[in-house]
Design an enzyme around this catalytic site. Sequence first.
Site, mmCIF file in Angstrom:
data_model
loop_
_atom_site.group_PDB
_atom_site.id
_atom_site.type_symbol
_atom_site.label_atom_id
_atom_site.label_comp_id
_atom_site.label_asym_id
_atom_site.label_seq_id
_atom_site.Cartn_x
_atom_site.Cartn_y
_atom_site.Cartn_z
ATOM 1 N N ASP A 38 54.629 37.431 35.523
ATOM 2 C CA ASP A 38 54.221 37.996 34.156
ATOM 3 C C ASP A 38 54.519 37.047 33.207
ATOM 4 O O ASP A 38 55.462 37.808 32.877
ATOM 5 C CB ASP A 38 53.239 39.397 34.408
ATOM 6 C CG ASP A 38 52.410 39.475 34.170
ATOM 7 O OD1 ASP A 38 51.511 40.748 34.623
ATOM 8 O OD2 ASP A 38 52.346 39.418 32.646
ATOM 9 N N THR A 88 39.922 36.382 35.203
ATOM 10 C CA THR A 88 39.247 35.872 34.775
ATOM 11 C C THR A 88 37.825 36.653 33.533
ATOM 12 O O THR A 88 37.028 37.152 34.238
ATOM 13 C CB THR A 88 38.456 35.157 36.170
ATOM 14 O OG1 THR A 88 37.857 36.463 36.983
ATOM 15 C CG2 THR A 88 39.493 33.536 36.546
ATOM 16 N N CYS A 263 34.723 43.308 37.021
ATOM 17 C CA CYS A 263 33.972 42.680 37.740
ATOM 18 C C CYS A 263 32.877 42.917 37.916
ATOM 19 O O CYS A 263 32.510 41.481 37.551
ATOM 20 C CB CYS A 263 34.690 43.583 39.911
ATOM 21 S SG CYS A 263 36.166 43.230 39.740
#
Length: 428
Positions: A38, A88, A263
Site C-alpha cells: 500500500d 475506483t 459501491c
Amino acid sequence: MYKKLIDKKAKLAVVGLGYVGLPIALAFARKIKVIGFDINEKRVALMKKGIDPSDELTKKDFAGCDISFTASIDDLREANFFIIAVPTPIDEHNLPDLKPLLGASHSVGKAMKKGDYVVYESTVYPGCTEEDCIPVLEEHSKLKFKKDFKVGYSPERINPGDKEHTITKILKVVSGCDEESLDVISKVYEIIVEPGVHRASSIKVAEAAKIIENTQRDVNIALMNELSIIFSRIGINTYDVLDAAGTKWNFLKFFPGLVGGHCIGVDPYYLTYKAESLGYHARVINSGRYVNDSMGFYVAKNLVKKISAAGKNISKSKVLVMGATFKEDVSDTRNSKVADIVKELKSYGLTVDVVDPHADSDDLKHEYGFGLSKMGKGYDGVIVAVNHKEYLKLDEAYFKKLLSNKGVLVDVKGIYRRRIKELSYWSL
C-alpha cells in the site's frame, strides 16, 4: 505459476490494502507467501502491528499469516502474481476517477517480470482493464501483453461490516486474457474460495457482471425511495406497505434509504459513463441515481417542515443526527449521504449535533467540514440516520428525554415504527 505459489517458491502480492485488499491478502497468507503493498505508509505501519485501519478485522485475523507489509516497490518486485484492489471513486462531476487504478498499474508495471500475472479486482466499466490498465503495465514494464505477462479480472465481492459473506465464503467470478490464464487464475483463487469460481467468458463479461450487481441494487432502491415519497403524501407508512407486499413469494425485498458508500452510490456512474462514450444515454440508471442522490435533502426538508408546523422558530431550533457512516456497524464515512442531511439542515439555519459510535470525528471534519458532538437534550428534532446495532433497542422513553416539547423523531430506516406511540414520528 499455481504450483510455485502452492510450494511457496513464488509470492502473491495484493496492491491496495483497504477494506477489500486486506482480507484478500490475509486469506491467501494462510495458504501461501504474500506481500501486502500500500502506498500509505501510516496504514502499512498499523498493519505490521496487526491493526486494520478500516476497523473491519481484529488482531486474531492477522495471526498465522505468512505476509509482509510494505510501501516499497523494491519489495513488490519479489512477487510473481499481483492482485490489484484499489478504490475506483468518482470525481465531483460524477465521472470515473481512475487515478488510483492507473497509479497501481504504474507501480505493478515497475515491479513486473516476464511470466508474471496481474489480476484486477477494482470495480470498473467494461473494457477498462484492457483499454486503460494494460497499456500502463506494458509502458512501465517494457513487456508485451500476452507474450510476456498475463492479465485477468476477478471482481471483489466484499461487503463491509458483513461477517458472514466473507471472501472465502462467496463464489468468485474470474476471467483471463486467454484459456491458459483463465485456468491458472481460477486455480489460484480456488486456494482460498471454498465455493469455487465461475469462469467468465471474457474480461469484459466479468467487468460487466460486477458493475450490474450494484447498478441493479441502486435502481431497485431508487424505486423504493420514490414509492416512499408517494406513500408519504398518501399518509401511509412505506415499511407497512412492503410488509404486506412481501408476503407474495416473488416480491423483491428492497427498502428505501440513503444510498452512499463506495459501491452502490458510485458504480452505476461507471456504467453510464461507458454508455455515454458509446452514444447512449442510460435513462433508467441515471434516473435512479438522481432519486437516490436526492434522498438526504428530502429527509432534511421533511424534518424542517414538521418542526415549522409545530410552531417553532427554525433559526432557533436544534437537531440531533444519530449516525454518520455510510452504512450500519462500520466506521467508513466515505460518500456518506448523512452529510447531505446535515448540509441541508444547516442551510435552514438550524443548529445540528452529530453523534456516531463508529465514526471518527477527524475524518468527518476533513471530509465534510463537521465533526462529532456531545449528545445534549432539548432537541426539536432527532434523525436516526444509520441503524447501528447500538440504536436498535432504543425505546420511546429514550427519545422523549432527548426531544423538546412537540419534538419530531425521524427514523430513516423505519426501525422504531411499531414502538413509537406518542411522539411525532416520520420515516421513509
